[in-house]
Enzyme design. Sequence first.
Site, PDB file in Angstrom:
ATOM      1  N   GLU A  76       0.820  -1.210   0.000  1.00  0.00           N
ATOM      2  CA  GLU A  76       0.000   0.000   0.000  1.00  0.00           C
ATOM      3  C   GLU A  76       0.859   1.266   0.000  1.00  0.00           C
ATOM      4  O   GLU A  76       0.563   2.229  -0.701  1.00  0.00           O
ATOM      5  CB  GLU A  76      -0.942   0.001   1.222  1.00  0.00           C
ATOM      6  CG  GLU A  76      -2.017  -1.061   1.178  1.00  0.00           C
ATOM      7  CD  GLU A  76      -1.594  -2.439   1.702  1.00  0.00           C
ATOM      8  OE1 GLU A  76      -2.486  -3.259   1.979  1.00  0.00           O
ATOM      9  OE2 GLU A  76      -0.377  -2.701   1.837  1.00  0.00           O
ATOM     10  N   LYS A 102       2.853  -9.499  -5.926  1.00  0.00           N
ATOM     11  CA  LYS A 102       4.069 -10.254  -5.626  1.00  0.00           C
ATOM     12  C   LYS A 102       3.851 -11.644  -6.229  1.00  0.00           C
ATOM     13  O   LYS A 102       3.043 -12.419  -5.712  1.00  0.00           O
ATOM     14  CB  LYS A 102       4.269 -10.420  -4.121  1.00  0.00           C
ATOM     15  CG  LYS A 102       4.678  -9.205  -3.366  1.00  0.00           C
ATOM     16  CD  LYS A 102       4.902  -9.628  -1.908  1.00  0.00           C
ATOM     17  CE  LYS A 102       5.275  -8.463  -1.045  1.00  0.00           C
ATOM     18  NZ  LYS A 102       5.547  -8.887   0.355  1.00  0.00           N
TER      19      LYS A 102
END
Length: 124
Positions: A76, A102
Site C-alpha cells: 500500500e 508479488k
Amino acid sequence: MSETGSILIEKLDIYAYHGFFSEEERLGQRFILDLVLDVDLRAAAKSDRLADTVDYGRAVTLVGEVFTAQRYHLLEGAARAVALALFEAFAPITGVEITLRKPAPPIPATLGAVGIRLRFQRGD
C-alpha cells in the site's frame, strides 16, 4: 464526442526490496504493476502530438525510479508513493489505479500471486 479515457501500463516487472519480512529486505523479489492513468485525451486525439498527452515511456521510467527509491513494508505504501509521483509529474492525470502483485511471496502455499489494487484521485 468525448475522448476522455485511460492510459494503460500493464505487467511492469520491477525487482525491489519491499516487504515485511527480513528475507524480503535482504533478498528482494519481483513485483508486477498494472497502472490505469485517467487522462483527458481530447487534445491528443485532435492534435496527434505527444506533448498533449502523458508520455508513457517517461511514466514507466518514473514508476521504476520511485518504486525502487525507498523500501516499504507494505504494498500500500509503495503504491501510494507511485501515485503521488505520477500526479506530481503529469498534470493531465486525474486518477491512478494501481494493481501491485508479488508473484512469489514468502507464503507456504501454491498460488499465482498476492497483491493489492488501489485507486487514487488527484487531490485526495
